[in-house]
Design a protein around this motif. Structure first.
Motif, PDB file in Angstrom:
ATOM      1  N   ARG A  25       0.826  -1.202   0.000  1.00  7.37           N
ATOM      2  CA  ARG A  25       0.000   0.000   0.000  1.00  7.37           C
ATOM      3  C   ARG A  25       0.867   1.262   0.000  1.00  7.37           C
ATOM      4  NH1 ARG A  25      -5.423  -0.997   1.540  1.00  7.37           N
ATOM      5  NH2 ARG A  25      -5.132  -1.543  -0.632  1.00  7.37           N
ATOM      6  N   ASP A  37       2.234   1.652  -3.528  1.00  5.33           N
ATOM      7  CA  ASP A  37       1.288   2.009  -4.599  1.00  5.33           C
ATOM      8  C   ASP A  37       0.496   3.268  -4.315  1.00  5.33           C
ATOM      9  OD1 ASP A  37       2.044  -0.170  -6.018  1.00  5.33           O
ATOM     10  OD2 ASP A  37       0.437  -1.462  -5.278  1.00  5.33           O
ATOM     11  N   VAL A  38       0.162   3.491  -3.068  1.00  5.77           N
ATOM     12  CA  VAL A  38      -0.760   4.579  -2.739  1.00  5.77           C
ATOM     13  C   VAL A  38      -0.120   5.614  -1.829  1.00  5.77           C
ATOM     14  CG1 VAL A  38      -3.071   5.107  -1.879  1.00  5.77           C
ATOM     15  CG2 VAL A  38      -2.615   2.865  -2.846  1.00  5.77           C
ATOM     16  N   PRO A  92       6.666   1.117  -9.931  1.00  8.20           N
ATOM     17  CA  PRO A  92       5.852   0.115  -9.236  1.00  8.20           C
ATOM     18  C   PRO A  92       6.670  -1.093  -8.824  1.00  8.20           C
ATOM     19  CG  PRO A  92       4.837   0.763 -11.319  1.00  8.20           C
ATOM     20  CD  PRO A  92       6.187   1.403 -11.277  1.00  8.20           C
ATOM     21  N   THR A  95      13.035   2.309 -12.183  1.00  6.33           N
ATOM     22  CA  THR A  95      12.516   3.241 -13.167  1.00  6.33           C
ATOM     23  C   THR A  95      13.614   4.233 -13.499  1.00  6.33           C
ATOM     24  OG1 THR A  95      10.681   4.723 -13.689  1.00  6.33           O
ATOM     25  CG2 THR A  95      11.571   4.888 -11.495  1.00  6.33           C
ATOM     26  N   PRO A  96      13.635   4.757 -14.715  1.00  3.86           N
ATOM     27  CA  PRO A  96      14.654   5.758 -15.026  1.00  3.86           C
ATOM     28  C   PRO A  96      14.430   7.002 -14.169  1.00  3.86           C
ATOM     29  CG  PRO A  96      13.519   4.998 -17.006  1.00  3.86           C
ATOM     30  CD  PRO A  96      12.763   4.477 -15.847  1.00  3.86           C
TER      31      PRO A  96
END
Lengths: 542, 273
Positions: free
Chosen positions: B187, B190-191, B207, B211-212
């Protein structure tokens, strides 16, 4: 149709072919991110969104506007079109460009959405395709303007027929506004996509895109407005309340729909707040021609209703021939235009915009205005033109009415829940939402409703294509030629201001310079805002 | 209507319409560029010229600017185009030679054997370069790393970053949702926790923790992750530009930090640890 039937039919069928592919894509996108479906790989979702948006922004409405423009040109000027070979070349350019762009998207090389905001960068062939299609439309613009000029030289004192006057306005508007996206692609994106430059300025690119982004919507809208003015009163057995009001409305659209695009950049830091306010004021002015149109069309319908025996303050509405596709479609269109216009006024407010910015509200707004109010008038235009183009009566009038009903209901089912979840805070352009989260769970039911609406639209679209196909097969019959509505007081002569474009075009130029001059010029001296691009194609990603 | 139907040599409507449009333009200019900026909060003492400059979007000489912030920037590294360009000039093979000195602790292939020492294989080159530079400039506690980094030139740091960026991350780059662990961690990722002002981890780190534009977290050493979040939380570590990690970590409980470290260190299970 003065020898232009094949040309018009080709444009309409090409448009509806892309429509038939892109509508199911849209419904699928709504399904996969609703609670009815498992999450999918975001890459696939964005690929589908890019295909849907590219089709409906650059290909489908463009072909409709061009085809309808040719039809209006031939019928309203009452003589065969010249330069048909140029028209076919223009058609070919649009088709080749669209095919190139969409094939690149289908290959997963340009998941940049139809707005392709840098520094996102897809394959150069996507942008090149769009550029080729836009250049193709410039040929159409030239043909429309040339025909009006030639007709005016031959008839120096007669008013240009309203339908042709409005078509020329649409052509001029598109010519001027397409320069923004054209310049963005040619001077910023393509050099970067081919590797000739190492950085790209997202701020400058967004300002150039905003030059196109708002007026393009009016370019889509103008065929629908033309249909309101020149086809609807006649279809309802009435007369147009005022020809001059129509001209004023179209001129106002020409003047005010272009120098207002910065209202799409309210949260962009590269634009000073003063310019955002300036564009808000002029955006407010663009409401005026729509209100004039609603007034004039309602007055024309009231004339028709009373001629058909309607009495009392509202009896004339019931007396209208709602069983005729054109009247029915126009009624639905007005309802959706009213709702979508109201949400648009909220979007253009600097303060209210901050609460709905980048939420599903915005997606709901433009689908209601464009997918609803405008596209349903494209259907009505097609139903009106088809017998004249094929020489056969329209097949299955009952199915035509069912199609218009399902399209309207479907579009309202899709867009009203979007507005609602937008206010609840749901962001747009997301590949999935976690509805198991208690904070989002309450949105799930509305997202489900709108996904169901998407499939109602697929049904309606299939019905539409089916009716058009069936209408090619029916028995030939004597079909009355296409005529445009008469005004209550048809103008015999018009003042120069309502019968020419030169000075108005100069005003548009001046307003563009005043409203866009500094926001564009600042990038020459602010500097340091260019960044390396971010390739999004599947294979370029590490 | 009849007067309209008479042809006239000159049409006064042009002048009227253009006049109205120009009037609207001037009115909008006065309101948008003079009145509104002067009426806004924080505009006390603003003169006319500064008000106009503010509305245009130009910083101006006598506009009221908040007092200069005392102290030093959190890092000497800024993410300018120039920095990005220099990052691209890192030479991975030269970096591999320099990395001989790092292998004892960080492992020959950039995977450390000690849970308190971070893995470097497959980490974003930008993140490695920034941390090395921060150790060198003392922006991050140089107690251990300082002695290794201080003799290195800027080009050496770029080479090292390129070297470790190219080493394969054994956890791969594919999205996996199998790992997890606690719903609390999931949680937060994601949130986030909006009521405590905690942005979702995924909004910067992706996620799946890769990530770049942000340091990769997936497969990182558990004890290292937990310690770093604790250091951010108590303000000992302060080389996060704009304080984003300190702002988030300050709000996290120690239990949540432990769960997040467990989550990121185990996605997906590499089998060897």
């Amino acid at each position: 149709m003065q020898g232009s039937s094949r040309l018009v039919l080709a444009h309409f069928w090409a448009a509806f072919a892309t429509f038939a592919v892109a509508i199911p894509l849209g419904a699928w996108q709504m399904l996969v991110r609703s609670p009815l479906h498992q999450w999918i790989a975001p890459e696939l979702y964005y690929r589908a969104v890019t295909a849907h948006g590219t089709t409906f922004a650059y290909v489908f409405p463009t072909l409709i506007a061009m085809g309808f423009g040719y039809a209006v040109c031939a019928v309203s000027l009452g003589r065969p079109m010249r330069g048909l070979s140029l028209a076919w070349i223009s058609f070919a350019l649009v088709i080749v460009g669209a095919a190139m762009a969409l094939a690149t998207v289908a290959a997963g090389k340009a998941n940049v959405l139809y707005t392709f905001y840098p520094p996102l960068l897809g394959s150069p062939y996507y942008y090149l395709g769009i550029l080729v299609a836009v250049v193709g439309t410039w040929v159409w613009i030239g043909l429309m303007v040339w025909h009006v000029r030639r007709w005016k030289i031959d008839h120096p004192v007669l008013p240009i027929p309203l339908a042709m006057f409005a078509t020329a306005v649409g052509a001029l508007l598109w010519g001027w506004t397409s320069l923004g996206v054209g310049a963005e692609i040619a001077f910023l994106i393509l050099p970067n996509a081919f590797g000739w430059t190492s950085t790209i300025d997202p701020g400058l690119a967004r300002v150039l895109f905003s030059w196109t982004l708002h007026a393009i919507v009016y370019f889509w809208l103008i065929p629908a407005y033309i249909a309101f003015y020149v086809l609807l009163p006649q279809a309802a057995d009435g007369r147009l309340y005022s020809d001059k009001m129509g001209r004023i409305a179209f001129l106002l659209l020409l003047i005010f729909s272009m120098p207002i695009g910065l209202h799409h950049l309210f949260v962009d830091p590269q634009i000073g707040a003063g310019f955002k306010f300036l564009h808000t004021v002029f955006t407010g002015m663009v409401v005026v021609p729509t209100l004039l149109t609603i007034f004039t069309i309602c007055a024309s319908l009231e004339i028709a209703g009373r001629l058909r025996g309607g009495r009392g303050p509202f009896g004339w509405i019931a007396a209208l021939p709602w069983d005729r596709p054109f009247v029915l479609a126009s009624g639905f269109s007005m309802v959706m235009l009213g709702l979508g216009g109201a949400s648009g006024i909220i979007n253009m407010s600097y303060v209210l915009n901050s609460t709905v910015h980048n939420t599903q509200w915005v997606t709901g707004h433009f689908h209601l205005i464009y997918g609803g109010a405008v596209v349903i008038m494209y259907f009505a235009i097609a139903y009106e033109l088809w017998p004249r183009l094929t020489g056969r009566p329209l097949a299955a009038p009952k199915l035509v009415r069912l199609q218009l009903w399902t399209w309207s209901v479907g579009m309202l089912l899709v867009t009203l829940p979007w507005h609602l979840v937008g206010v609840m805070g749901q962001p747009r352009r997301m590949a999935y939402y976690d509805f198991s989260n208690p904070a989002l769970a309450s949105q799930g039911v509305w997202v489900t409703v709108s996904a169901i609406g998407g499939f109602v639209l697929v049904f309606s679209a299939a019905l539409f294509i089916g009716v058009l196909l069936a209408s090619h097969r029916g028995p030939t019959a004597a079909i009355s030629p296409l005529k445009f509505s008469l005004a209550v007081n048809p103008p015999r002569r018009l003042p120069k201001s309502l019968n020419s474009f030169g000075i108005w075009a100069a005003l548009v130029l001046a307003l563009t310079l005043a409203n866009y001059g500094y926001p564009l010029a600042q990038f020459a001296f602010l500097g340091k805002s260019a960044v390396p691009a971010f390739p999004v194609s599947q294979n370029d990603r590490r | 209507m009849t007067d309209v139907d008479q042809p006239r040599p000159r049409d006064p409507r042009f002048a009227i319409w253009i006049g109205v449009t120009a009037g609207l333009f001037v009115l909008a200019l006065v309101v948008g560029f003079i009145w509104l900026p002067l009426a806004q909060r924080g505009a006390d003492g603003l003169d006319l010229w500064s008000a106009i400059c503010r509305a245009v979007g130009l910083p101006s000489g006598n506009a009221r600017v908040s007092a200069p912030v005392a102290g030093q920037p959190a890092s000497q590294v800024a993410w300018t185009t120039e920095t990005r360009r220099r990052l691209a000039q890192g030479d991975a093979s030269a970096g591999a030679a320099i990395a001989q000195a790092c292998n004892n602790c960080h492992g020959v292939v950039g995977i450390s054997a000690d849970a308190i020492i971070p893995n470097l294989a497959g980490q974003s080159a930008a993140a490695i370069y920034k941390q090395l530079d921060d150790y060198k400039s003392g922006k991050r506690d140089p107690a251990v790393m300082g002695v290794y980094v201080s003799p290195l030139s800027d080009q050496n740091l770029l080479d090292l970053a390129a070297h470790y960026g190219l080493l394969p991350n054994p956890t791969g780059d594919t999205l996996s949702t199998q790992s997890s662990t606690s719903t609390v961690a999931r949680r937060l990722i994601d949130v986030g926790a909006p009521l405590r002002g905690i942005a979702p981890c995924a909004s910067c780190h992706g996620p799946a923790g890769v990530t770049p534009g942000a340091p990769g977290l997936r497969g990182q050493q558990r004890a290292y992750l937990e310690l770093q979040m604790q250091l951010f939380k108590d303000g000992t570590r302060r080389n996060d530009i704009s304080e984003q990690m300190r702002s988030v970590a300050r709000q996290l409980t120690s239990e949540e930090i432990a769960m997040l470290a467990a989550h990121y260190s185990s996605i997906p299970d590499t089998g060897g640890r």
